[in-house]
Design a protein around this motif. Structure first.
Motif, PDB file in Angstrom:
ATOM      1  N   ASP A   1      43.288  34.078  58.284  1.00 15.42           N
ATOM      2  CA  ASP A   1      42.521  33.349  59.294  1.00 15.42           C
ATOM      3  C   ASP A   1      41.034  33.652  59.220  1.00 15.42           C
ATOM      4  OD1 ASP A   1      44.227  31.630  60.415  1.00 15.42           O
ATOM      5  OD2 ASP A   1      44.336  32.570  62.370  1.00 15.42           O
ATOM      6  N   GLN A   2      40.522  33.861  58.011  1.00 11.78           N
ATOM      7  CA  GLN A   2      39.096  34.105  57.845  1.00 11.78           C
ATOM      8  C   GLN A   2      38.363  32.796  57.607  1.00 11.78           C
ATOM      9  OE1 GLN A   2      37.899  37.433  55.424  1.00 11.78           O
ATOM     10  NE2 GLN A   2      39.944  38.292  55.506  1.00 11.78           N
TER      11      GLN A   2
ATOM     12  N   ASP B   1      31.170  36.008  54.619  1.00 12.47           N
ATOM     13  CA  ASP B   1      31.177  37.431  54.961  1.00 12.47           C
ATOM     14  C   ASP B   1      29.783  37.872  55.379  1.00 12.47           C
ATOM     15  OD1 ASP B   1      31.494  40.155  55.161  1.00 12.47           O
ATOM     16  OD2 ASP B   1      32.570  40.380  53.274  1.00 12.47           O
ATOM     17  N   THR B   2      29.597  38.094  56.687  1.00 18.74           N
ATOM     18  CA  THR B   2      28.289  38.517  57.196  1.00 18.74           C
ATOM     19  C   THR B   2      28.052  40.013  57.023  1.00 18.74           C
ATOM     20  OG1 THR B   2      29.192  38.803  59.430  1.00 18.74           O
ATOM     21  CG2 THR B   2      28.243  36.657  58.893  1.00 18.74           C
ATOM     22  N   ALA B   3      29.026  40.756  56.505  1.00 21.93           N
ATOM     23  CA  ALA B   3      28.879  42.202  56.360  1.00 21.93           C
ATOM     24  C   ALA B   3      28.909  42.632  54.900  1.00 21.93           C
ATOM     25  CB  ALA B   3      29.964  42.934  57.148  1.00 21.93           C
ATOM     26  N   SER B   4      28.493  41.734  53.987  1.00 27.52           N
ATOM     27  CA  SER B   4      28.358  42.107  52.577  1.00 27.52           C
ATOM     28  C   SER B   4      27.126  41.424  52.006  1.00 27.52           C
ATOM     29  CB  SER B   4      29.614  41.745  51.780  1.00 27.52           C
ATOM     30  OG  SER B   4      29.786  40.342  51.710  1.00 27.52           O
TER      31      SER B   4
ATOM     32  N   ASP C   1      30.387  40.505  62.866  1.00 24.16           N
ATOM     33  CA  ASP C   1      31.147  40.416  61.620  1.00 24.16           C
ATOM     34  C   ASP C   1      32.034  39.175  61.643  1.00 24.16           C
ATOM     35  OD1 ASP C   1      32.207  40.971  59.146  1.00 24.16           O
ATOM     36  OD2 ASP C   1      33.666  42.409  59.883  1.00 24.16           O
ATOM     37  N   SER C   2      31.885  38.342  60.626  1.00 23.79           N
ATOM     38  CA  SER C   2      32.667  37.109  60.549  1.00 23.79           C
ATOM     39  C   SER C   2      34.096  37.343  60.090  1.00 23.79           C
ATOM     40  CB  SER C   2      31.986  36.127  59.585  1.00 23.79           C
ATOM     41  OG  SER C   2      31.893  36.693  58.283  1.00 23.79           O
TER      42      SER C   2
ATOM     43  N   GLY D   1      33.987  40.634  66.775  1.00 25.61           N
ATOM     44  CA  GLY D   1      34.827  39.979  65.788  1.00 25.61           C
ATOM     45  C   GLY D   1      34.901  38.475  65.926  1.00 25.61           C
ATOM     46  N   ASN D   2      35.609  37.847  64.972  1.00 22.82           N
ATOM     47  CA  ASN D   2      35.615  36.388  64.927  1.00 22.82           C
ATOM     48  C   ASN D   2      36.523  35.748  65.971  1.00 22.82           C
ATOM     49  OD1 ASN D   2      38.297  36.356  63.783  1.00 22.82           O
ATOM     50  ND2 ASN D   2      37.435  36.565  61.740  1.00 22.82           N
ATOM     51  N   VAL D   3      37.457  36.497  66.563  1.00 20.74           N
ATOM     52  CA  VAL D   3      38.263  35.919  67.647  1.00 20.74           C
ATOM     53  C   VAL D   3      37.369  35.589  68.830  1.00 20.74           C
ATOM     54  CG1 VAL D   3      40.104  36.376  69.316  1.00 20.74           C
ATOM     55  CG2 VAL D   3      40.406  37.034  66.920  1.00 20.74           C
ATOM     56  N   GLN D   4      36.456  36.479  69.150  1.00 17.96           N
ATOM     57  CA  GLN D   4      35.543  36.235  70.262  1.00 17.96           C
ATOM     58  C   GLN D   4      34.465  35.212  69.903  1.00 17.96           C
ATOM     59  OE1 GLN D   4      36.873  39.309  69.646  1.00 17.96           O
ATOM     60  NE2 GLN D   4      38.075  39.126  71.524  1.00 17.96           N
TER      61      GLN D   4
END
Length: 452
Positions: A94-95, A124-127, A336-337, A427-430
């Protein structure tokens, strides 16, 4: 470029008006997978909730570990930060993914020319270093993918980055992979493991994001994924994407590379997990947040430029502010996505969980699920109405989460860190259903509710 043009079904709120650099965004391999996911990709077995949350925690551990190593502990004793264990190429489900086109003069196996090859990549916002699998890339050591594998030998516009060039030197100690035959090599540790990596030649080719835009783009051309012992790490992978589109703050990311053409900004909207009608969107470039957004300053770390973060000052449930001192949130929250469930300081999480349970007293409580401890059995419930959850950001701006971002598998979609001094992770759920705008040049983050 025709395969990248928006479908008629993408009209309305989903399509950002006035933007030439947008692409539909899907959840992979969830309910709204791209049409390219067929065959083996369509038959991929979704992981159990326990596996998903375990992978999620490994990614959180990796972010905390990087910050504790590089930022002098960011206020966290080194002993309280777990070094991530090896977990192969365990991609989270679910990314957010988009489709891009790589190469502008590309010959197929039948020697027919085409404007590149479509690749489905994870946002990916964390790479920092983008990469895709490149032919030859047998599986294993490469993982299977739904799209045709990009072959640099068939692209008339591909060029390997020379050793000793500024672009190669820019990879630095973290991403440098040495030199082979005069060609720069890269190595990217996977976000949920510090012993597994993607590696290969660092090259450049034409990249198209959307139907009317493109740049010369530097990326990792991966011919295999391995652990530090040289073995294949693809056996644990159920990923079917071509690679990762890095959006971090480092100079190697897509955002930094495209800044001169489109401005140092980007945004995305991740649709709710239950949304079957239309995808979300990704936009490269963009104006500063307007009055339509809940805006807050973007915070950056001095040594690790990869991460974007914001300052939380409080949380409210149904309009009632939790009795938690703003100092508890002093470490901020990394955006973070790819992390699913938002992490909070344990003091803040405890207060949120207690308040949430109070408002949910009419529903039947259920046993904890993996790392989620505030869960419910909604069997027989005609209508489920979780309380409103709002994040109080710096300068007093209040961001109301969508109701779909409050519950995850019938549990409160938040989890505690092990120490109040650790940074939180949004996180991406929120984030789902809202446009998240990263105005990197202007140092601001904007949230626009109901964008997809």
């Amino acid at each position: 470029m025709s395969s990248l043009k928006p479908h008629a079904a993408y009209s309305g709120q989903v399509m950002p008006r006035g933007s030439r650099t947008w692409a539909p965004l899907y959840r992979h391999p969830g309910l709204r997978s791209p049409p390219s996911f067929t065959g083996a990709a369509a038959k991929a077995t979704a992981p159990s909730l326990a596996d998903l949350l375990r992978q999620d925690q490994l990614r959180v551990d990796h972010i905390h570990w990087r910050l504790s190593e590089s930022e002098g502990g960011v206020g966290v004793p080194m002993g309280s930060v777990k070094e991530p264990v090896r977990f192969g190429v365990a991609y989270l489900h679910d990314q957010p993914v988009i489709r891009v086109r790589l190469g502008s003069e590309y010959k197929s196996s039948e020697q027919q020319s085409s404007p590149g090859v479509v690749q489905t990549v994870v946002l990916d916002t964390a790479s920092d270093v983008p990469w895709v699998q490149c032919a030859p890339c047998p599986a294993p050591p490469c993982h299977r993918q739904a799209d045709s594998t990009y072959d640099p030998a068939r692209s008339g516009t591909y060029a390997a980055v020379p050793c000793g060039s500024p672009a190669c030197e820019q990879l630095g100690r973290l991403y440098a992979g040495g030199c082979a035959n005069g060609q720069c090599q890269y190595r990217v540790p996977f976000p949920n493991s510090n012993r597994s990596s993607s590696s290969g030649t660092y090259g450049a080719d034409f990249l198209a994001v959307g139907p009317d835009s493109g740049i010369t783009f530097k990326f990792g051309c991966s011919h295999g994924e391995s652990d530090d012992q040289g073995g294949s790490s693809s056996s644990n992978s159920d990923n079917t994407t071509a690679g990762v589109m890095a959006l971090g703050g480092g100079p190697e990311s897509l955002v930094s590379q495209a800044a001169a053409n489109y401005g140092n900004a980007f945004s995305y909207c991740i649709p709710a997990a239950t949304e079957r009608r239309q995808p979300g969107f990704f936009v490269l470039g963009g104006a500063p947040p307007s009055s339509a957004y809940v805006a807050t300053p973007m915070l950056r770390y001095q040594r690790v430029r990869t991460f974007y973060r914001v300052c939380l000052q409080g949380i409210a449930v149904n309009g009632q502010l939790l009795n938690v001192s703003p100092s508890v949130f002093a470490a901020g929250a990394v955006l973070d996505s790819r992390t699913a469930v938002t992490r909070l300081p344990p003091t803040a999480y405890g207060a949120l969980s207690e308040a949430f349970r109070g408002w949910m007293a009419a529903y039947t409580a259920a046993p904890p699920k993996a790392g989620l401890d505030t869960c419910y059995d909604f069997g027989g419930a005609f209508f489920v109405a979780p309380p409103r959850v709002e994040l109080v950001l710096e300068r007093g701006n209040v961001l109301e989460l969508d109701r779909s971002g409050v519950l995850f598998h019938n549990c409160l979609a938040f989890a505690p860190n092990s120490d109040d001094r650790m940074p939180g992770i949004l996180g991406n759920v929120q984030q789902q259903t809202m446009e998240v705008l990263y105005d990197v040049a202007g140092g601001a983050v904007g949230f626009r509710r109901g964008a997809c």
